[in-house]
Design a protein around this motif. Sequence first.
Motif, mmCIF file in Angstrom:
data_model
loop_
_atom_site.group_PDB
_atom_site.id
_atom_site.type_symbol
_atom_site.label_atom_id
_atom_site.label_comp_id
_atom_site.label_asym_id
_atom_site.label_seq_id
_atom_site.Cartn_x
_atom_site.Cartn_y
_atom_site.Cartn_z
ATOM 1 N N GLN A 25 -3.725 5.049 8.565
ATOM 2 C CA GLN A 25 -3.198 3.928 9.338
ATOM 3 C C GLN A 25 -3.753 2.594 8.832
ATOM 4 N N ARG A 26 -5.046 2.574 8.554
ATOM 5 C CA ARG A 26 -5.658 1.371 7.999
ATOM 6 C C ARG A 26 -6.988 1.755 7.364
ATOM 7 N N ARG A 49 -10.863 -0.098 5.952
ATOM 8 C CA ARG A 49 -11.747 -1.252 5.867
ATOM 9 C C ARG A 49 -12.904 -0.916 4.937
ATOM 10 N N ARG A 62 -7.286 -8.634 0.632
ATOM 11 C CA ARG A 62 -6.313 -7.794 1.356
ATOM 12 C C ARG A 62 -5.481 -7.033 0.336
ATOM 13 N N SER A 105 -2.324 -3.770 -0.115
ATOM 14 C CA SER A 105 -1.284 -2.967 0.499
ATOM 15 C C SER A 105 -0.790 -1.974 -0.545
ATOM 16 N N LEU A 120 0.376 -0.076 3.592
ATOM 17 C CA LEU A 120 -0.988 0.198 4.031
ATOM 18 C C LEU A 120 -1.733 -1.091 4.344
ATOM 19 N N ASP A 121 -2.500 -1.075 5.433
ATOM 20 C CA ASP A 121 -3.343 -2.197 5.839
ATOM 21 C C ASP A 121 -4.750 -1.918 5.336
ATOM 22 N N LEU A 122 -5.140 -2.585 4.245
ATOM 23 C CA LEU A 122 -6.441 -2.366 3.627
ATOM 24 C C LEU A 122 -7.117 -3.708 3.391
ATOM 25 N N ALA A 129 -11.687 4.587 7.363
ATOM 26 C CA ALA A 129 -10.230 4.741 7.418
ATOM 27 C C ALA A 129 -9.820 5.342 8.749
ATOM 28 N N SER A 130 -8.891 4.696 9.420
ATOM 29 C CA SER A 130 -8.281 5.251 10.622
ATOM 30 C C SER A 130 -7.082 6.089 10.189
ATOM 31 N N THR A 131 -7.069 7.348 10.577
ATOM 32 C CA THR A 131 -6.015 8.263 10.130
ATOM 33 C C THR A 131 -5.498 9.094 11.300
ATOM 34 N N THR A 168 -11.039 9.229 12.571
ATOM 35 C CA THR A 168 -11.639 8.107 11.848
ATOM 36 C C THR A 168 -12.620 8.630 10.807
#
Length: 313
Positions: free
Chosen positions: A143-144, A146, A212, A214, A219-221, A239-241, A245
């Motif tokens: 999902q995102r 960081r 940032r 993608s 993808l939000d990275l 990473a949220s998946t 997490t």
Amino acid sequence: MERAPVASINLAIVGVGKIVRDQHLPAVAADGDFRLVAAASRNGRVEGIDNFDSIGTMLAAVPSIDAVSLCMPPQYRYAAAVQAIDAGKHVFLEKPPGATLSEVEDLAARAAAQGVSLFASWHSRYAPAVEAARAFLAGTRIQRMRVTWKEDVRQWHPNQDWIWQPGGLGVFDPGINALSIVTRILPRPVFATAATLEFPANRQAPIAASIRFSDAGGLDLAAEFDWRQTGRQSWDIEASTDAGTMLLAEGGATLSVDGRVVHSEPEQEYPMLYRRFAGLVRSGASDVDLAPLRHVADAFMLGQRQVVDPFDD
């Protein structure tokens, strides 16, 4: 041009500094595939072997060398690599493999023409939990993500002026380690969409950066790099998946999912690098992945430059 396989790989090291003493020398000493026979460095020396002031002098004096590890700053690596490749030696490039993408691509072409192996080493990819993280992400939807890579430059690079000069990469010297992991564990390629680079008023390389990224699926990275961190050092990828997490912490040493540690082992990055290099030499293959360096180059191309307070060691 084909080369006959060698029974024992006679290795030379060029650029004897902190990383060589901390990592390369112990790893080579423990690896039965290699025999360290020479070193070349303007300042450093390695006891028990022949030492030279330049790679050219070393190559001329010790023709039995099969391979060289180039560990000098990246701004000076291309010229040394050309000498080694033209002399028919296999080449190990410390990270980052060079100061520019174009010069490393040229080295790869030269190595292929000469029939020698070229290894662009990314030591953080060999951190204990990286492959476990890669397997976890392959089986779920991300999902995102960081990336937080923050450390104290005074602790890790004291009085190293080359790192602040053009080609030295600044905060991307450690930050590229994070990018080498990200490009290994993600199931699809990503690309930078925006960046902010913070340059001290008295330096030519950034001390902090935000990027940032993608991919084709949106993808939000986001990645945050900073060299001004004191106290606890942060080398984390979260990473949220759909499967929970994931936290790849301590530079890739530990993998947790929803707070539970699922993979943790002692660090063996450089021994594994040399194991990989030995395999490349024996098979006549090369491994030159430029994705991490390309992301740094893209960040410099896209990045907004911000001038911040001067920095002095």
